[in-house]
Design an enzyme around this catalytic site. Sequence first.
Site, PDB file in Angstrom:
ATOM      1  CB  VAL A 220      -1.008   0.094   1.180  1.00 55.59           C
ATOM      2  CG1 VAL A 220      -2.023  -1.012   1.113  1.00 55.59           C
ATOM      3  CG2 VAL A 220      -0.318   0.156   2.521  1.00 55.59           C
ATOM      4  CE  LYS A 221       2.580   1.784   4.739  1.00 58.48           C
ATOM      5  NZ  LYS A 221       3.469   1.221   5.725  1.00 58.48           N
ATOM      6  CB  ILE A 222       5.494   5.711  -2.174  1.00 55.87           C
ATOM      7  CG1 ILE A 222       4.929   6.591  -1.053  1.00 55.87           C
ATOM      8  CG2 ILE A 222       5.729   6.485  -3.465  1.00 55.87           C
ATOM      9  CD1 ILE A 222       3.736   7.408  -1.411  1.00 55.87           C
TER      10      ILE A 222
END
Length: 386
Positions: free
Chosen positions: A187-189
Site C-alpha cells: 500500500v506504500k509508495i
Amino acid sequence: MIPYGRQDISIDDINAVVNVLKSDWLTQGPAVPLFEKKIVELTDADYAVAVNSATSALHVACMALGLGPGDYLWTSPNTFVASANCALYCGASVDFVDIDSKTYNLSVEHLQHKLEIAELEGRLPKIVVAVHYAGQPCYMDAIHKLGQRYGFRIIEDASHAIGARYQGEPIGNCKYSDVTVFSFHPVKIITTAEGGAAVTCNEELATKMRQFRSHGITSDPHHMQPMPDEEIWNYQQICLGYNYRMTDIQAALGISQLTRLDWFIQRRHSVARVYDETLASDPFILPWQSPESQSSYHLYPIRVRASECGKNQRQVYNFLRDSGVQANLHYIPVHTQPYFQKMGFRRGDFPEAEHFFREAISLPIFPTLSDSMQTQVISALCRALS
Ligand SMILES: *Cc1c(COP(=O)(O)O)cnc(C)c1O
C-alpha cells in the site's frame, strides 16, 4: 470495490523478479546492494540498509542508537503501531507527543512543552521518532533544534514519504535526523511485497544496522577478534542480531519500482489536486499542505465534522463502503490500543489525535486510480451527505 491504496506492478517489474528466479542467487546476491545504491542516490543519504520490513528497520535503528531498558522513545500517537513497538522490542519505554491540528504530525509545541517537563523530572527521551504522516514531512528543522538542546536522537519514520521533499531536499538525506526508515509494503509508495530500508549518514550506525540485520554476524576482518591461527574463522558473531534480511527477489522488484517513483508521486499529486478542487465547496476539512514541503500523498485524509456535514464520520464511512468505496481510517491512536492501555495510557491523554481519529477518513489514492473511479468516489461522498 475501490480500495484506499493499491500497488502498481508492470511487466518490467515481473521480468525483474523472474530474472532473479532464473539466476544463481535468490537472496544475498547482487540485487540487494544495487537496490541500496539506488536508495542512496535517491535520498542523498550516505548509507542504505535494506531489510525485510520498515518494522525491522525501526528495530535495528533503535538498537544501533543504543536504546535499552530505562530509556524512553517518544513518537506520535497518529501512526501505525510499529513506530512505537520498536521501543518495546529494545526493553525501553514508549511515550507519545500529541499532534498538530493542521499537519496531523507530531506537534513541535507539544514536544517542546513535554521536554521542559521531562527535563525537570529527569525523564528525557533518548529517541524521538518523527512520523511523516500521509507523506507530509514533519517540521524537521525545529525537531532537530530541540534534539540539540535536549540531547535526543532522531529517527524519521518515512514509511509514507519516500519521494517527498522537505525544504526542497529529499526525505531521507538525514540532514535533521540520525536514521530515516522507509516501508515497501504494497500500500506504500513503492513496493517490494514486504520490505523496508534504513538510511543514514553515520558510518558507525550503518555498520551496526547491517550486523543487527543478519544475526550480529560480520565477515569484515576489521570487526573480528583474533582467533587461533590453526582455525579458519571466515565470520564471527559479535553481537545479538536477527534475520531481517531482504531477498534479491524483493530487491529486484524494488529497483524496478524505483524507476517509476517520479510517476507514482506525480499521479498521487494529480489525484490529490482533483480532490482538492472538487471537494473545495463541500463542508469537509481537506488536508492542509505546508508550503515548505512536498508531500508524497500516501494518504488523502478528509475530516467529517458532524456539525458542518450533517452526517458523522461513521455514517459517511459506512455509506462509502456500501457504495463500493473502501475508504479507510488512519490512525487509531496507538495509546488507545488495548495493549497500550494495559501499560497505563488513558483515553484523553492525547486529545488532538483522538479527535482527529473520530473525524478522519482516508479516501482512495494510488497511481492507477482512474478518473472514472475518482468520480465514483466523489459522487458517493456527495450522496453520503444528502
Ligand atoms: C506501514 C508502516 C510501518 C510498518 O511498515 P512495514 O514495512 O509493514 O513493517 C511503520 N510505520 C508507519 C507509519 C507505517 O505506515
